[in-house]
Each structure stands twice: as C-alpha cells, then as structure tokens.
Design a protein around this motif. Structure first.
Motif, short mmCIF file in Angstrom:
data_model
loop_
_atom_site.label_atom_id
_atom_site.label_comp_id
_atom_site.label_asym_id
_atom_site.label_seq_id
_atom_site.Cartn_x
_atom_site.Cartn_y
_atom_site.Cartn_z
N GLN A 254 1.00 -1.31 -0.07
CA GLN A 254 -0.04 0.09 -0.09
C GLN A 254 0.86 1.47 -0.01
OE1 GLN A 254 -3.34 -0.01 2.87
NE2 GLN A 254 -3.03 -2.10 3.08
N ILE A 255 1.92 1.15 0.82
CA ILE A 255 2.70 2.50 0.90
C ILE A 255 3.54 2.61 -0.61
CG2 ILE A 255 5.04 3.19 1.81
CD1 ILE A 255 4.13 1.84 4.50
N GLU A 256 4.00 1.60 -1.08
CA GLU A 256 4.47 1.51 -2.45
C GLU A 256 3.53 2.18 -3.43
OE1 GLU A 256 7.23 -0.74 -5.70
OE2 GLU A 256 6.55 -1.78 -4.15
N GLN A 257 2.27 1.71 -3.36
CA GLN A 257 1.27 2.19 -4.29
C GLN A 257 1.02 3.72 -4.25
OE1 GLN A 257 -1.84 -0.44 -3.08
NE2 GLN A 257 -1.52 -1.78 -4.76
N GLY A 258 1.23 4.11 -2.93
CA GLY A 258 1.38 5.78 -2.57
C GLY A 258 2.18 6.42 -3.25
N PRO A 276 -2.31 7.73 6.60
CA PRO A 276 -2.60 6.73 7.57
C PRO A 276 -1.12 5.98 8.27
CG PRO A 276 -4.31 6.67 5.95
CD PRO A 276 -3.05 7.39 5.33
N PHE A 277 -0.19 5.89 7.73
CA PHE A 277 1.10 5.23 7.94
C PHE A 277 1.93 6.12 8.66
CE2 PHE A 277 -0.35 2.76 4.18
CZ PHE A 277 -0.19 1.50 4.84
N LEU A 278 1.61 7.39 9.10
CA LEU A 278 2.27 8.18 9.84
C LEU A 278 2.24 7.64 11.26
CD1 LEU A 278 1.58 11.59 8.27
CD2 LEU A 278 3.90 10.50 8.62
N LYS A 279 1.14 7.01 11.65
CA LYS A 279 0.93 6.58 13.17
C LYS A 279 0.85 4.92 13.14
CE LYS A 279 -2.06 10.21 14.19
NZ LYS A 279 -3.51 10.78 14.79
N SER A 280 2.00 4.60 12.32
CA SER A 280 2.12 3.02 12.32
C SER A 280 3.34 2.71 12.53
CB SER A 280 1.66 2.41 11.13
OG SER A 280 2.83 3.01 9.95
N ARG A 281 4.00 1.35 12.60
CA ARG A 281 5.26 0.85 12.60
C ARG A 281 6.27 1.51 11.45
NH1 ARG A 281 6.15 -4.28 9.96
NH2 ARG A 281 4.02 -4.83 8.86
N PHE A 282 5.49 2.04 10.34
CA PHE A 282 6.39 2.52 9.25
C PHE A 282 6.66 3.90 9.27
CE2 PHE A 282 3.86 -1.12 7.95
CZ PHE A 282 4.66 -1.73 7.63
N TRP A 285 10.14 4.91 8.42
CA TRP A 285 10.37 4.61 7.05
C TRP A 285 10.66 5.99 6.35
CZ3 TRP A 285 7.99 0.24 3.79
CH2 TRP A 285 8.15 -0.70 4.25
N TRP A 286 12.11 6.75 6.02
CA TRP A 286 12.26 8.05 5.30
C TRP A 286 11.79 7.87 4.17
CZ3 TRP A 286 14.41 8.70 0.88
CH2 TRP A 286 15.53 7.79 0.49
N PRO A 287 11.55 7.14 3.35
CA PRO A 287 10.86 7.26 1.86
C PRO A 287 9.44 7.73 2.12
CG PRO A 287 12.15 5.44 1.74
CD PRO A 287 12.04 5.74 3.23
N LEU A 288 8.90 7.32 3.21
CA LEU A 288 7.48 7.68 3.71
C LEU A 288 7.17 9.25 3.68
CD1 LEU A 288 4.30 7.09 4.28
CD2 LEU A 288 5.13 6.75 6.69
N HIS A 289 8.12 9.99 4.32
CA HIS A 289 8.02 11.15 4.71
C HIS A 289 8.62 12.15 3.36
CE1 HIS A 289 7.47 10.63 8.96
NE2 HIS A 289 8.31 9.71 8.81
N TYR A 290 9.41 11.35 2.62
CA TYR A 290 9.98 12.26 1.56
C TYR A 290 8.72 12.33 0.37
CZ TYR A 290 12.15 12.96 -3.00
OH TYR A 290 12.36 13.49 -4.19
N TYR A 291 7.91 11.16 0.27
CA TYR A 291 6.66 11.22 -0.70
C TYR A 291 5.74 12.11 -0.26
CZ TYR A 291 9.21 8.11 -3.84
OH TYR A 291 10.09 7.53 -4.71
N LEU A 292 5.40 12.06 0.92
CA LEU A 292 4.51 12.85 1.67
C LEU A 292 4.93 14.30 1.32
CD1 LEU A 292 3.49 11.16 4.92
CD2 LEU A 292 2.11 11.87 3.09
N GLY A 293 6.26 14.71 1.74
CA GLY A 293 6.80 15.94 1.32
C GLY A 293 6.48 16.67 0.16
N VAL A 294 6.71 15.84 -0.96
CA VAL A 294 6.50 15.97 -2.41
C VAL A 294 4.97 16.32 -2.64
CG1 VAL A 294 6.79 15.34 -4.66
CG2 VAL A 294 8.50 14.75 -3.22
N ALA A 295 4.07 15.40 -2.09
CA ALA A 295 2.76 15.64 -2.32
C ALA A 295 2.33 16.85 -1.74
CB ALA A 295 2.00 14.13 -1.61
#
Length: 409
Positions: A254-258, A276-282, A285-295
């Motif tokens: 799901q994260i990769e799809q995001g 939703p993954f900001l409040k999870s075990r992920f 994961w720095w890529p999560l924050h990078y792609y959120l930053g871009v969005a």
C-alpha cells in the motif's frame, strides 16, 4: 471447424510468455557479460591446437572443424607426449570451459556447432550435471562456468538458466566485495527474471525472484511474483512460507502504491494512501516522509512539506533529493540563508561521493593488478602445431609439438 479454439493448453490456462526479449538480452553469447572478468583468468590454463585434415575427414563434424582451435589444458600435454591420445570427451570438456569462461570468445559458435553435431542434447545435460556437482562441493566458479557453457549450447535451457541464477546468488551472498556483489546480484536478478519469462510455469524461479524484489524494496513486484509462485508451486512448505510473506507485505505494498501515486502526479490519492502510515510501525521509513513532502508541496501545503523533508534528513542525512526540494522551496521564498545552506550540503555530499567512487575504482584496479600477478596473462597463447595421429572412432587425438603463435611455422 468454424469457431474451433486453437489455443494451446498453456494458453487456455492463461500461461503465456508475456515478455520475449531480443536475443541481445537473452542469449548469453550476445548479451552483456557482467561477470566474465572473474572467470577469464582460467583461460590461461589452456593451449590451442587445430584438428588435422585426416581427423576432420573421419569425423562426422569434420566440416565444422576447419580452422577451429582445440583448447587443451597444459596437463593434457602429457597424454599427447606419450602418444596414447586424449579422449574426445576431454576436449569437449575443455571447449565447455572456454565457452563458460568467455561466451564472447570468437570460436564459441564453432564449439557449439561441433559439440551439437557430435553429442546433441546429452552434452549440455552433462554440463549441467558437472555444474551441480561442483556447486555441491562448494566450487562455485567451476559450477558457474559449466552453467554458462550449457547456456551457450542452449540459451533457453530451463535448468541451466535457473541453476546459473542460483549460483550467482550464492556467490554474491558469500562475498564482501562491493563491485563483485553488484555484478553477481544484477546477473542473478536478470536470470531469475529471464527464467520466469521464458518458462512461466516454473515455480521456483518466482520464489527466489520474489525475495530479490523484496530486498530491493520493490514490494509490489514481490507481491505479484509470489502470487505467481503460489499459482504454480506444489511445495506445501514453501507455499506456507510465501503466504506468510504476502501477509507481511500487505502494508508495504500500500505504501509503494502511494509512492507511485505521487510520482504519477496523483498527489491527493497519494496523500490518502500514505498519511495513515504516519501513526504506524512504518513511521520511521524515511521514503514515506519524502513522498509525503513532495505531495504536500505540490498541493500547496508548504509548511507540512518542509516539516516532512526535515524529518527525512533526521533519518537519512545525505539524501540529496530532499535537500534539493528544500533548497527549491527556500529559493522561491527568497530565504537566501537556508537556500545556500542546503546548496552547500549538496555540493559537499557530491564531492565526497566522487572521492568515494575514485577510491573504489582505485581499489578495483589494485585488485585486478594483484589478480594478474597471481595469474599472469600470456600475451600470446600457446599453440599446438600439429596432431600426429587420430582415432577414427573420434575417441582420441594424439601427439603434439608446442610452438608460440608469435613464431613463424
């Protein structure tokens, strides 16, 4: 008959080759040889001869032998000197070694033609067995060379493709050399992919390919690949293992799809998947924050974008793309101090990267030099001037005299 379904059984089951690569990518004689540099040292163990006219006349492959050099190991010369001759199968094995060491060798096609006429499919099956036996005793160079030779004989040979990929995998897992690991890892991945493309019903290739994708962080590919494994495998233990892996992959997929949504310009969809993954075990994961930053940046939420990018740098301090995003934001805001701060960091990291690359290149060159010193290369290969006797049954070839190619006959 009108309306008759002429599809093959495999096609009716939905099993088709969805990818057919050009021979320049799938034929080991034509494709880039990423790892040949580690095997060519063994070619120094060979000298070369040519089949005599008499021998070629008696051989059923004689029409293919003219002008083709015979590879002989230096240890084979004793048999020649004694006059008892050398079994033709020994010469076939030598040809296999030369092909396996260097599939681009100028006479590989000649060797394939000769061996195919003399021994047909039995020879490349024998090469496969030799390779597997070598792998079992831990002689991985030997194993890899035999699998490569079998692929020279038959580029789409299922068991050679799979065994070669497995051998490359074992070799990079057992090495700490970055260059070596990179080359063998790329070759293993490519051959696992080729195996699934060429033999789409062969389950075990999907098994290892899924793990390769997983280790690269390609979760969607791993998910799809392992689902194909479950489709074709009959191994209950492995299927249980992979079902568990697929359960563990559900959230990373799901994260990769995001990530893919963001990269494709579907920013709101990406945010909906990723936030939703900001409040999870992920959350770590720095890529999560990078792609959120871009969005966030692309949807006008600049404050959240800056916060996300700075969060990335607390986890991955040298991520240049994140610094470039921050520098661009500060440039647009006219904040020269912060813009310059990140531009200087980018410049420093790139300089250090270039120095690291130079150091790695120097290390590789030094290793190659040591290798050449341990295995001195002959500038001119030794050449057997003539064969004195031949066995009409093609079992042996006999006496010899050695001379250098750089000397006149």
């Amino acid at each position: 008959m009108a309306g008759e379904d002429k599809r093959t059984l495999a096609q009716k089951m939905g099993i088709t080759r969805t990818v057919i690569r050009d021979p320049s990518e799938s034929d080991i004689q034509l494709r880039e040889d990423r790892i040949g540099r580690y095997f060519r040292k063994y070619l120094n163990k060979f000298v070369f001869d040519e089949f005599s006219p008499e021998f070629m006349e008696k051989s059923k492959a004689g029409d293919l032998m003219k002008g083709v050099p015979i590879p002989l190991r230096k240890k084979d010369l004793k048999a020649f000197a004694g006059g008892e001759g050398l079994p033709m199968l020994v010469i076939a094995e030598n040809m296999a070694w030369v092909m396996g060491c260097d599939p681009h060798f100028k006479h590989t096609k000649d060797y394939v033609a000769i061996l195919s006429k003399l021994y047909n499919y039995k020879l490349y099956e024998g090469m496969l067995k030799e390779g597997r036996d070598a792998a079992e005793r831990g002689a991985m160079d030997d194993a890899c060379i035999h699998f490569r030779a079998a692929l020279c004989m038959k580029p789409d040979y299922l068991h050679a493709m799979y065994s070669y990929a497995r051998a490359c995998r074992a070799m990079y897992l057992d090495s700490g050399n970055e260059e070596y690991v990179g080359r063998f890892k790329a070759e293993a991945l490519d051959y696992f992919e080729l195996t699934t493309e060429t033999h789409p019903r062969f389950a075990q290739a999907y098994y290892y390919l899924g793990y390769a994708y997983l280790n690269m962080g390609l979760y969607i590919k791993a998910d799809l690949t392992w689902k194909e494994f479950l489709r074709f495998s009959r191994n209950g233990k492995d299927k249980k293992e992979i079902r568990k892996r697929l359960e563990q992959l559900a959230e990373p997929v799901q994260i990769e799809q995001g990530y893919n949504d963001v990269m494709s310009g579907r920013y709101e969809e990406g945010l909906a998947r990723l936030e939703p993954f900001l409040k999870s075990r992920f959350e770590s994961w720095w890529p999560l924050h990078y792609y959120l930053g871009v969005a966030y940046e692309m949807t006008g939420r600049r404050g959240q974008a800056v916060a996300s990018f700075k969060r990335v740098l607390t986890m991955n301090a040298s991520h240049i793309e994140t610094m470039e995003e921050l520098a661009a934001i500060y440039r647009q805001e006219g904040d020269r101090e912060n813009r310059r701060k990140y531009e200087q960091k980018i410049e420093l990291i790139r300089k250090n990267t270039q120095e690291d690359q130079k150091a790695l290149k120097k290390e590789i060159l030094e290793e190659d030099k040591k290798l050449r010193e341990r295995e001195p290369e002959n500038q001119k290969p030794e050449f057997i001037e003539e064969i004195k006797s031949e066995d009409p049954e093609e079992k042996t070839v006999g006496k010899h005299r050695i001379k250098r190619l750089d000397k006149k006959k």
